[in-house]
Design a protein around this motif. Sequence first.
Motif, PDB file in Angstrom:
ATOM      1  N   GLY A  20      30.452  42.426  39.780  1.00 25.34           N
ATOM      2  CA  GLY A  20      29.330  42.370  38.857  1.00 25.34           C
ATOM      3  C   GLY A  20      28.196  41.498  39.336  1.00 25.34           C
ATOM      4  O   GLY A  20      28.257  40.888  40.406  1.00 25.34           O
ATOM      5  N   VAL A  21      27.163  41.431  38.513  1.00 24.56           N
ATOM      6  CA  VAL A  21      25.965  40.642  38.795  1.00 24.56           C
ATOM      7  C   VAL A  21      25.517  39.997  37.494  1.00 24.56           C
ATOM      8  O   VAL A  21      25.486  40.647  36.443  1.00 24.56           O
ATOM      9  N   GLY A  22      25.152  38.719  37.526  1.00 21.98           N
ATOM     10  CA  GLY A  22      24.598  38.049  36.361  1.00 21.98           C
ATOM     11  C   GLY A  22      25.548  38.087  35.183  1.00 21.98           C
ATOM     12  O   GLY A  22      26.729  37.729  35.281  1.00 21.98           O
ATOM     13  N   LEU A  23      25.024  38.524  34.042  1.00 23.11           N
ATOM     14  CA  LEU A  23      25.847  38.630  32.836  1.00 23.11           C
ATOM     15  C   LEU A  23      26.287  40.069  32.603  1.00 23.11           C
ATOM     16  O   LEU A  23      26.349  40.551  31.474  1.00 23.11           O
ATOM     17  N   MET A  24      26.601  40.751  33.701  1.00 20.61           N
ATOM     18  CA  MET A  24      27.221  42.076  33.674  1.00 20.61           C
ATOM     19  C   MET A  24      28.381  42.025  34.656  1.00 20.61           C
ATOM     20  O   MET A  24      28.224  42.256  35.854  1.00 20.61           O
ATOM     21  N   GLN A  25      29.552  41.652  34.141  1.00 20.01           N
ATOM     22  CA  GLN A  25      30.693  41.372  34.993  1.00 20.01           C
ATOM     23  C   GLN A  25      31.906  42.200  34.576  1.00 20.01           C
ATOM     24  O   GLN A  25      32.010  42.642  33.426  1.00 20.01           O
ATOM     25  N   GLY A  26      32.822  42.375  35.509  1.00 17.57           N
ATOM     26  CA  GLY A  26      34.062  43.080  35.217  1.00 17.57           C
ATOM     27  C   GLY A  26      35.232  42.425  35.913  1.00 17.57           C
ATOM     28  O   GLY A  26      35.122  41.999  37.068  1.00 17.57           O
ATOM     29  N   LEU A  27      36.353  42.301  35.204  1.00 15.88           N
ATOM     30  CA  LEU A  27      37.614  41.877  35.815  1.00 15.88           C
ATOM     31  C   LEU A  27      38.486  43.108  35.975  1.00 15.88           C
ATOM     32  O   LEU A  27      38.766  43.811  34.992  1.00 15.88           O
ATOM     33  N   VAL A  28      38.931  43.363  37.194  1.00 13.32           N
ATOM     34  CA  VAL A  28      39.750  44.532  37.493  1.00 13.32           C
ATOM     35  C   VAL A  28      41.223  44.124  37.464  1.00 13.32           C
ATOM     36  O   VAL A  28      41.637  43.232  38.213  1.00 13.32           O
ATOM     37  N   PHE A  29      41.992  44.766  36.600  1.00  9.64           N
ATOM     38  CA  PHE A  29      43.412  44.471  36.444  1.00  9.64           C
ATOM     39  C   PHE A  29      44.240  45.528  37.176  1.00  9.64           C
ATOM     40  O   PHE A  29      43.751  46.606  37.515  1.00  9.64           O
ATOM     41  N   ASN A  30      45.511  45.200  37.377  1.00  4.53           N
ATOM     42  CA  ASN A  30      46.404  46.168  38.015  1.00  4.53           C
ATOM     43  C   ASN A  30      47.165  46.998  36.984  1.00  4.53           C
ATOM     44  O   ASN A  30      48.154  47.638  37.295  1.00  4.53           O
ATOM     45  N   ARG A  31      46.672  46.995  35.746  1.00  5.68           N
ATOM     46  CA  ARG A  31      47.288  47.772  34.670  1.00  5.68           C
ATOM     47  C   ARG A  31      46.271  47.941  33.548  1.00  5.68           C
ATOM     48  O   ARG A  31      45.212  47.295  33.560  1.00  5.68           O
ATOM     49  N   PRO A  32      46.557  48.759  32.545  1.00  6.56           N
ATOM     50  CA  PRO A  32      45.613  48.938  31.432  1.00  6.56           C
ATOM     51  C   PRO A  32      45.344  47.632  30.686  1.00  6.56           C
ATOM     52  O   PRO A  32      46.225  46.765  30.583  1.00  6.56           O
ATOM     53  N   VAL A  33      44.122  47.515  30.181  1.00  4.66           N
ATOM     54  CA  VAL A  33      43.688  46.254  29.558  1.00  4.66           C
ATOM     55  C   VAL A  33      43.584  46.344  28.038  1.00  4.66           C
ATOM     56  O   VAL A  33      43.182  45.370  27.382  1.00  4.66           O
ATOM     57  N   GLY A  34      43.948  47.497  27.452  1.00 10.65           N
ATOM     58  CA  GLY A  34      43.778  47.675  26.012  1.00 10.65           C
ATOM     59  C   GLY A  34      44.467  46.617  25.182  1.00 10.65           C
ATOM     60  O   GLY A  34      43.892  46.090  24.208  1.00 10.65           O
ATOM     61  N   ASP A  35      45.689  46.263  25.544  1.00  8.35           N
ATOM     62  CA  ASP A  35      46.434  45.257  24.767  1.00  8.35           C
ATOM     63  C   ASP A  35      45.779  43.883  24.851  1.00  8.35           C
ATOM     64  O   ASP A  35      45.773  43.132  23.867  1.00  8.35           O
ATOM     65  N   ILE A  36      45.235  43.558  26.007  1.00  9.38           N
ATOM     66  CA  ILE A  36      44.574  42.257  26.169  1.00  9.38           C
ATOM     67  C   ILE A  36      43.340  42.187  25.275  1.00  9.38           C
ATOM     68  O   ILE A  36      43.091  41.172  24.610  1.00  9.38           O
ATOM     69  N   ILE A  37      42.565  43.259  25.243  1.00 11.78           N
ATOM     70  CA  ILE A  37      41.355  43.287  24.411  1.00 11.78           C
ATOM     71  C   ILE A  37      41.718  43.183  22.929  1.00 11.78           C
ATOM     72  O   ILE A  37      41.035  42.487  22.159  1.00 11.78           O
ATOM     73  N   THR A  38      42.807  43.843  22.526  1.00 15.08           N
ATOM     74  CA  THR A  38      43.256  43.756  21.128  1.00 15.08           C
ATOM     75  C   THR A  38      43.714  42.345  20.792  1.00 15.08           C
ATOM     76  O   THR A  38      43.397  41.814  19.717  1.00 15.08           O
ATOM     77  N   LYS A  39      44.464  41.721  21.696  1.00 21.42           N
ATOM     78  CA  LYS A  39      44.896  40.332  21.483  1.00 21.42           C
ATOM     79  C   LYS A  39      43.694  39.403  21.360  1.00 21.42           C
ATOM     80  O   LYS A  39      43.670  38.492  20.525  1.00 21.42           O
ATOM     81  N   ALA A  40      42.686  39.623  22.219  1.00 20.99           N
ATOM     82  CA  ALA A  40      41.483  38.789  22.172  1.00 20.99           C
ATOM     83  C   ALA A  40      40.776  38.930  20.824  1.00 20.99           C
ATOM     84  O   ALA A  40      40.325  37.936  20.236  1.00 20.99           O
ATOM     85  N   LEU A  41      40.695  40.157  20.330  1.00 21.15           N
ATOM     86  CA  LEU A  41      40.060  40.385  19.033  1.00 21.15           C
ATOM     87  C   LEU A  41      40.803  39.630  17.933  1.00 21.15           C
ATOM     88  O   LEU A  41      40.183  39.006  17.064  1.00 21.15           O
TER      89      LEU A  41
END
Length: 398
Positions: A336-357
Motif C-alpha cells: 500500500g501507499v499512505g493511508l491506503m494499506q493492506g495486510l495479506v494473510f495466508n488464510r481468509p480474514v472474515g473472522d478477524i474482521i468480525t472479531k474486530a467489530l
Amino acid sequence: MGTMEQYIEDAEKALLHTYNRYQVVLDKGDGVYLYDIEGKKYLDFCAGIAVFALGYNNKRYNDALKDQIDKVIHTSNYYYNMPAIEAAKKIKKVSGMDRVFFTNSGAEAVEGAIKAARKYAYLKDGRTDHEIIAMEHSFHGRTFGALAVTGNPKYREAFEPMIGNIRFAKMNDFESVLEQVNEKTCAILFETVQGEGGIYPAEEEFMKSIKKLCEEKDILLVLDEIQCGMGRTGYMYAWQKYGIRPDIMTTAKALGCGIPVGAFLLTEQVGANSLTSGDHGTTYGGNPLAGAAINIVLDLFEENHIIDNVKETGAYLEKKLDALVSEYDCIETRRGVGLMQGLVFNRPVGDIITKALDRGLILINAGTDIIRFVPPLIITKEHVDEMTAILKTCLDAE
C-alpha cells in the motif's frame, strides 16, 4: 426506538439482498468514531470505503451543506450554478486537468470516461470497433461499462454479454499490455493503486512505459483514482507522485465526503475532441448541493493540511503494520501507499474482521485474504496505536 435486532429484521424483509451486511445498525459519527443505535463506539478504519476523509460531524462541512440546502439543492444542468462552477475551478487546480464532468458516483465517472475515450477515437477515424485494455484484478464499478472493464470474471459472468472490445492485461507487467495492443486500441485504463483487487500500487516504471506507449500510438491513458485519489496516498491524486498526467481520470468517494458525487476529468485535447452536446448527461450530477460539498471538502483539505497528515500518519501506519507482519506468522506481507494499506494473510480474514467489530474496530477486506485499511485522513498516531492494539487482541484470539 426499536432494538438492533428489530431494525435488522425489518431491513432483511424490505431491502434487496445484495450485501452481506455486518449485524450492526450505525446511528451517528464524531471524528474518527462511529456509534451504533445502542451507543457502542467504534474506531473507524473503513471511512465508508475511503469516503469520509474529513471524519464525521465536521462542523464546517455540515454548516456549508446546511447553508446550501437553505438556498437551493437542485436546478438541473440546463442552467449554471455557482457551487458547481467554483467546484470545477478548484478540482482543476488540484488535479492539473482541464475539463470536468460531474457525476453522481465513481461508476458513472468510469462510464463517462469510457464514452469519452471511444468518442475521441471515433472522431479520428470514424470506426466503432475500438478496443480498451484494462487490468486483471481491477475494480471499476457495477454498472455495465464499469463492470466490463473490471478484471474479475466472477463479477461479470452472470451479466454477459458486457460491452465488447475489452482486453485484459496484468498490472505492472508492461509486456502483457504490449501483447494486447493493436491498431484498434484506443485507451489503456487502470487504477493507479488497485483497491479491491488487493492494494497493488502501479510501479513507476510501469507507469512511464504505459505513458510512453500511449504518446507514441495516440492511445488515451485513463486512470481510475476513485479510491486512491483525494489525498489518500499522500498526493491529491496518486499519479502525481510520478508526474505522469493521464488523458482522462476519474474521481469520487472522498470528493464529496458522503454526498454522492464523482467526476471524470479530461485534458483540453481530449475534452475538445470527444464528448459534445447531446453525447452525455446527468440529471443530478454537479447540482448545487454536490458543488457545495466539493467546495468545502477541497477548502478543508487545504486549510487542515490533510495531505501532510497522510504522509506523516501513513508512514507511522506502515511501520506498525510491518511490525505485525514480523510478529504474526499468519500475515504474509503489507502492501500500500499512505493511508491506503493492506495486510495479506495466508488464510481468509472474515473472522478477524468480525472479531474486530465486536471489539469496537471497523475494518474491511480486499478479497478474501486481505484486510484493507482506508481510515479517515484525519487520523493521528494515537488512533493507529488504538487500532493496532485491538487488532492484536483479535489475532491473539485466533
